[in-house]
Design a protein around this motif. Structure first.
Motif, PDB file in Angstrom:
ATOM      1  N   TYR A   1      44.153  37.397  29.822  1.00 35.95           N
ATOM      2  CA  TYR A   1      44.429  37.281  31.256  1.00 35.95           C
ATOM      3  C   TYR A   1      45.673  38.046  31.697  1.00 35.95           C
ATOM      4  O   TYR A   1      45.759  38.467  32.854  1.00 35.95           O
ATOM      5  N   ASP A   2      46.636  38.246  30.796  1.00 31.16           N
ATOM      6  CA  ASP A   2      47.822  39.026  31.152  1.00 31.16           C
ATOM      7  C   ASP A   2      47.543  40.520  31.168  1.00 31.16           C
ATOM      8  O   ASP A   2      48.353  41.294  31.680  1.00 31.16           O
ATOM      9  N   GLN A   3      46.421  40.928  30.585  1.00 33.95           N
ATOM     10  CA  GLN A   3      46.075  42.349  30.511  1.00 33.95           C
ATOM     11  C   GLN A   3      45.117  42.760  31.628  1.00 33.95           C
ATOM     12  O   GLN A   3      44.511  43.833  31.555  1.00 33.95           O
ATOM     13  N   VAL A   4      44.983  41.924  32.640  1.00 32.73           N
ATOM     14  CA  VAL A   4      44.149  42.245  33.805  1.00 32.73           C
ATOM     15  C   VAL A   4      45.029  42.142  35.045  1.00 32.73           C
ATOM     16  O   VAL A   4      45.574  41.073  35.342  1.00 32.73           O
ATOM     17  N   LEU A   5      45.191  43.265  35.760  1.00 32.08           N
ATOM     18  CA  LEU A   5      46.112  43.341  36.889  1.00 32.08           C
ATOM     19  C   LEU A   5      45.374  43.723  38.168  1.00 32.08           C
ATOM     20  O   LEU A   5      44.310  44.331  38.136  1.00 32.08           O
ATOM     21  N   ARG A   6      45.988  43.377  39.285  1.00 35.37           N
ATOM     22  CA  ARG A   6      45.441  43.724  40.591  1.00 35.37           C
ATOM     23  C   ARG A   6      45.582  45.227  40.852  1.00 35.37           C
ATOM     24  O   ARG A   6      46.603  45.840  40.538  1.00 35.37           O
ATOM     25  N   THR A   7      44.542  45.799  41.430  1.00 36.17           N
ATOM     26  CA  THR A   7      44.621  47.166  41.915  1.00 36.17           C
ATOM     27  C   THR A   7      45.143  47.153  43.345  1.00 36.17           C
ATOM     28  O   THR A   7      45.251  46.099  43.979  1.00 36.17           O
ATOM     29  N   ARG A   8      45.434  48.344  43.863  1.00 36.39           N
ATOM     30  CA  ARG A   8      45.982  48.442  45.212  1.00 36.39           C
ATOM     31  C   ARG A   8      44.979  48.018  46.272  1.00 36.39           C
ATOM     32  O   ARG A   8      45.350  47.626  47.372  1.00 36.39           O
ATOM     33  N   ASN A   9      43.693  48.110  45.964  1.00 36.28           N
ATOM     34  CA  ASN A   9      42.673  47.728  46.949  1.00 36.28           C
ATOM     35  C   ASN A   9      42.169  46.302  46.756  1.00 36.28           C
ATOM     36  O   ASN A   9      41.160  45.908  47.340  1.00 36.28           O
ATOM     37  N   GLY A  10      42.881  45.519  45.912  1.00 40.69           N
ATOM     38  CA  GLY A  10      42.546  44.111  45.752  1.00 40.69           C
ATOM     39  C   GLY A  10      41.579  43.797  44.637  1.00 40.69           C
ATOM     40  O   GLY A  10      41.220  42.636  44.447  1.00 40.69           O
ATOM     41  N   GLY A  11      41.150  44.799  43.868  1.00 42.94           N
ATOM     42  CA  GLY A  11      40.278  44.544  42.728  1.00 42.94           C
ATOM     43  C   GLY A  11      41.068  44.192  41.474  1.00 42.94           C
ATOM     44  O   GLY A  11      42.268  43.908  41.529  1.00 42.94           O
ATOM     45  N   TRP A  12      40.384  44.238  40.347  1.00 43.65           N
ATOM     46  CA  TRP A  12      41.017  43.928  39.065  1.00 43.65           C
ATOM     47  C   TRP A  12      40.760  45.065  38.087  1.00 43.65           C
ATOM     48  O   TRP A  12      39.675  45.665  38.100  1.00 43.65           O
ATOM     49  N   ALA A  13      41.746  45.349  37.230  1.00 46.35           N
ATOM     50  CA  ALA A  13      41.597  46.415  36.233  1.00 46.35           C
ATOM     51  C   ALA A  13      42.272  46.000  34.931  1.00 46.35           C
ATOM     52  O   ALA A  13      43.352  45.405  34.929  1.00 46.35           O
ATOM     53  N   VAL A  14      41.630  46.327  33.830  1.00 44.96           N
ATOM     54  CA  VAL A  14      42.133  46.028  32.491  1.00 44.96           C
ATOM     55  C   VAL A  14      43.133  47.100  32.066  1.00 44.96           C
ATOM     56  O   VAL A  14      42.956  48.287  32.356  1.00 44.96           O
ATOM     57  N   VAL A  15      44.184  46.680  31.362  1.00 39.59           N
ATOM     58  CA  VAL A  15      45.167  47.610  30.810  1.00 39.59           C
ATOM     59  C   VAL A  15      45.301  47.389  29.308  1.00 39.59           C
ATOM     60  O   VAL A  15      44.886  46.353  28.785  1.00 39.59           O
ATOM     61  N   ASP A  16      45.873  48.364  28.626  1.00 39.71           N
ATOM     62  CA  ASP A  16      46.236  48.281  27.205  1.00 39.71           C
ATOM     63  C   ASP A  16      45.097  47.821  26.299  1.00 39.71           C
ATOM     64  O   ASP A  16      45.272  46.874  25.507  1.00 39.71           O
ATOM     65  N   PRO A  17      43.944  48.461  26.347  1.00 39.11           N
ATOM     66  CA  PRO A  17      42.849  48.011  25.482  1.00 39.11           C
ATOM     67  C   PRO A  17      43.073  48.384  24.021  1.00 39.11           C
ATOM     68  O   PRO A  17      43.713  49.392  23.698  1.00 39.11           O
ATOM     69  N   LEU A  18      42.541  47.549  23.138  1.00 39.45           N
ATOM     70  CA  LEU A  18      42.363  47.878  21.726  1.00 39.45           C
ATOM     71  C   LEU A  18      40.862  47.747  21.479  1.00 39.45           C
ATOM     72  O   LEU A  18      40.271  46.734  21.844  1.00 39.45           O
ATOM     73  N   ILE A  19      40.262  48.730  20.870  1.00 36.21           N
ATOM     74  CA  ILE A  19      38.805  48.763  20.879  1.00 36.21           C
ATOM     75  C   ILE A  19      38.192  48.652  19.488  1.00 36.21           C
ATOM     76  O   ILE A  19      38.751  49.113  18.496  1.00 36.21           O
TER      77      ILE A  19
END
Length: 290
Positions: A194-212
């Protein structure tokens, strides 16, 4: 450079290379700001192994990330290019040799963790499914990870002084054997929480810092249980698994099995790492799922 980044113990393990990387950070930022025509737009932030500097280019807010260059950084760039801003932070440019990335700027003050679980779980489940694209070759597989647990669990259990009942260990061994045969189907973000999902400027959500990794989405259910277990509690573990299964279109039985296997694994990993709270959380998850 933030002193709190320098203070992380990991740099002692990196030795002189880590010290040189830290010392060079101001020059690295200046070099890439010049190369990409960026202007610094605020104070830097950092995680465990990276520095993030707010910047602008032609008025557009962006983020310059300088990270310790390693295989994980290369895989992160690979994943972000595959996703191309659909459900994850948009990558504008990168140099994996230098360990630098230029990305869309997100609102770091509004992580998904701040949302109530009833709202956050459907969001993160839908992102889990959205990021399930065709994987590249050469990645670790979820089945291979399970096979490793099958080989290592007994030795770890003995080394730790048998911290769980033998029946729990045996259940983990059986699951590891079964799940080692899972098909390797999609790209899975192994560090989605949950800490790796942040708000975008248009109010959506985006994942950061993935490990795959490459494999099955059900592999990723367990961290979404233990990362907010204090709010969830044992009584709602089953609800959370079901809600994630609905949002991400998962196989419920497989999701439970992977959650149980990974909770057993993290229970022992946490004890080896000297953690005090996470092993207890995992023990409650194991109890709730058996």
């Amino acid at each position: 450079m933030p002193e709190s980044l320098r203070a992380f113990g990991r740099w002692q393990h990196e030795g002189r290379a880590g010290s040189r990387w830290l010392a060079a950070l101001p020059d690295t930022v200046a070099t890439w700001c010049d190369r990409w025509d960026l202007k610094v737009d605020g104070p830097p932030m950092h995680g465990y192994n990276s520095l993030v500097v707010p910047v602008r280019r032609d008025g557009e807010p962006l983020a310059l990330k300088v990270t310790w260059p390693d295989r994980q950084m290369e895989e992160q760039v690979l994943a972000l290019r595959l996703w191309d801003g659909h459900g994850a932070v948009r990558l504008d440019d990168a140099d994996t040799t230098a360990g630098v990335m230029l990305m869309q700027r997100l609102d770091h003050t509004r992580p998904l963790r701040e949302m109530p679980l009833e709202e956050a779980v459907p969001v993160i489940g839908s992102l889990l499914r959205r990021l399930a694209v065709e994987p590249p070759h050469g990645l670790r597989t979820t089945g291979g990870i399970a096979a490793g647990h099958r080989r290592e669990f007994v030795g770890q259990w003995e080394e730790l002084g048998r911290p769980m009942p033998r029946r729990t260990l045996d259940r983990g061994l059986d699951l590891a054997e079964e799940l080692s045969n899972d098909d390797y189907t999609v790209l899975v973000n192994n560090d989605l929480h949950y800490d790796q999902v942040l708000r975008t400027r248009n109010g959506g959500w985006a994942v950061v810092d993935p490990l795959i990794v490459r494999g099955v989405l059900e592999f990723q259910v367990a961290p979404l249980l233990w990362s907010r277990f204090d709010e969830l509690g044992s009584s709602r573990v089953e609800w959370c698994v079901d809600a994630l299964a609905d949002a991400a279109d998962l196989d419920r039985d497989r999701a439970r099995k992977w959650a149980l296997l990974r909770a057993i694994e993290y229970w022992m990993w946490g004890l080896r790492a000297g953690f005090t709270e996470d092993p207890v959380r995992c023990s409650h998850i194991v109890e709730a799922l058996t």
